[in-house]
Design a protein around this motif. Sequence first.
Motif, mmCIF file in Angstrom:
data_model
loop_
_atom_site.group_PDB
_atom_site.id
_atom_site.type_symbol
_atom_site.label_atom_id
_atom_site.label_comp_id
_atom_site.label_asym_id
_atom_site.label_seq_id
_atom_site.Cartn_x
_atom_site.Cartn_y
_atom_site.Cartn_z
ATOM 1 N N MET A 237 10.529 -9.760 -8.183
ATOM 2 C CA MET A 237 9.168 -9.304 -8.397
ATOM 3 C C MET A 237 8.617 -8.748 -7.082
ATOM 4 O O MET A 237 8.699 -9.399 -6.044
ATOM 5 N N THR A 238 8.078 -7.549 -7.125
ATOM 6 C CA THR A 238 7.547 -6.940 -5.915
ATOM 7 C C THR A 238 6.228 -7.605 -5.526
ATOM 8 O O THR A 238 5.610 -8.302 -6.337
ATOM 9 N N LEU A 239 5.813 -7.355 -4.309
ATOM 10 C CA LEU A 239 4.543 -7.925 -3.844
ATOM 11 C C LEU A 239 3.375 -7.381 -4.659
ATOM 12 O O LEU A 239 2.438 -8.116 -4.977
ATOM 13 N N ARG A 240 3.433 -6.107 -5.029
ATOM 14 C CA ARG A 240 2.351 -5.522 -5.826
ATOM 15 C C ARG A 240 2.194 -6.281 -7.148
ATOM 16 O O ARG A 240 1.084 -6.556 -7.589
ATOM 17 N N GLU A 241 3.326 -6.601 -7.790
ATOM 18 C CA GLU A 241 3.283 -7.347 -9.047
ATOM 19 C C GLU A 241 2.743 -8.760 -8.823
ATOM 20 O O GLU A 241 1.997 -9.289 -9.652
ATOM 21 N N GLN A 242 3.119 -9.357 -7.691
ATOM 22 C CA GLN A 242 2.615 -10.700 -7.368
ATOM 23 C C GLN A 242 1.097 -10.681 -7.195
ATOM 24 O O GLN A 242 0.407 -11.607 -7.630
ATOM 25 N N PHE A 243 0.585 -9.630 -6.543
ATOM 26 C CA PHE A 243 -0.869 -9.521 -6.366
ATOM 27 C C PHE A 243 -1.563 -9.467 -7.719
ATOM 28 O O PHE A 243 -2.552 -10.174 -7.951
ATOM 29 N N ALA B 257 -3.323 6.178 3.455
ATOM 30 C CA ALA B 257 -3.028 6.585 4.827
ATOM 31 C C ALA B 257 -1.594 7.082 4.982
ATOM 32 O O ALA B 257 -1.306 7.894 5.860
ATOM 33 N N SER B 258 -0.684 6.623 4.124
ATOM 34 C CA SER B 258 0.721 7.031 4.252
ATOM 35 C C SER B 258 1.051 8.315 3.481
ATOM 36 O O SER B 258 2.129 8.855 3.615
ATOM 37 N N ASP C 135 4.021 7.828 -1.356
ATOM 38 C CA ASP C 135 2.938 7.504 -2.284
ATOM 39 C C ASP C 135 2.567 6.033 -2.228
ATOM 40 O O ASP C 135 1.407 5.666 -2.178
ATOM 41 N N LYS C 136 3.589 5.169 -2.274
ATOM 42 C CA LYS C 136 3.368 3.725 -2.232
ATOM 43 C C LYS C 136 4.240 3.138 -1.132
ATOM 44 O O LYS C 136 5.453 3.304 -1.151
ATOM 45 N N VAL C 137 3.605 2.431 -0.194
ATOM 46 C CA VAL C 137 4.354 1.863 0.921
ATOM 47 C C VAL C 137 5.305 0.773 0.403
ATOM 48 O O VAL C 137 4.989 0.072 -0.558
#
Length: 152
Positions: free
Chosen positions: A1-7, A39-40, A46-48
């Motif tokens: 599970m990615t960090l984005r999904e965890q958030f 910023a990236s 698109d997504k860091v």
Amino acid sequence: MTLREQFTDRMKTAMKGGDTATTSTVRMIMAKLKDTDIASRPKGIDKVPDEEIVAMLRGMTKSRRESVDMYRQGNRPELVAKEEAEIAVIESFLPQQMDEASMQAAVAEAVKESGATSIKDMGKVMAALKAKHAATLDMGKAGPMVKAALSS
């Protein structure tokens, strides 16, 4: 599970459970992540990736620790408690940090691998540590350890 999904998962759980402190902290993390993504974009990203998200989270905890120190000096215990609660939520997303003995072993290995002999080679050793252990090693604590290893 990615960090984005965890958030997202943590946000849903906190909202359903009525945990306003966690909800606001996760919202703050997601807002900072959106800023980082924006910023990236000029770099064509698109997504860091998760590595940059971890660095972002470490920065957030560092600034909160500095705030805690200032609030303690200003005798503001209610603000200290708020910042420490935010630190706890942010750190729950970070990978487990190395303990002191593991850090010493990693530093010794990096010194040996890079062939460093003097304090002038500190940059090589730090680069080797960052390449291998960036997620689990606190580079702020590693610096003095490297310096001590190269000084002896």
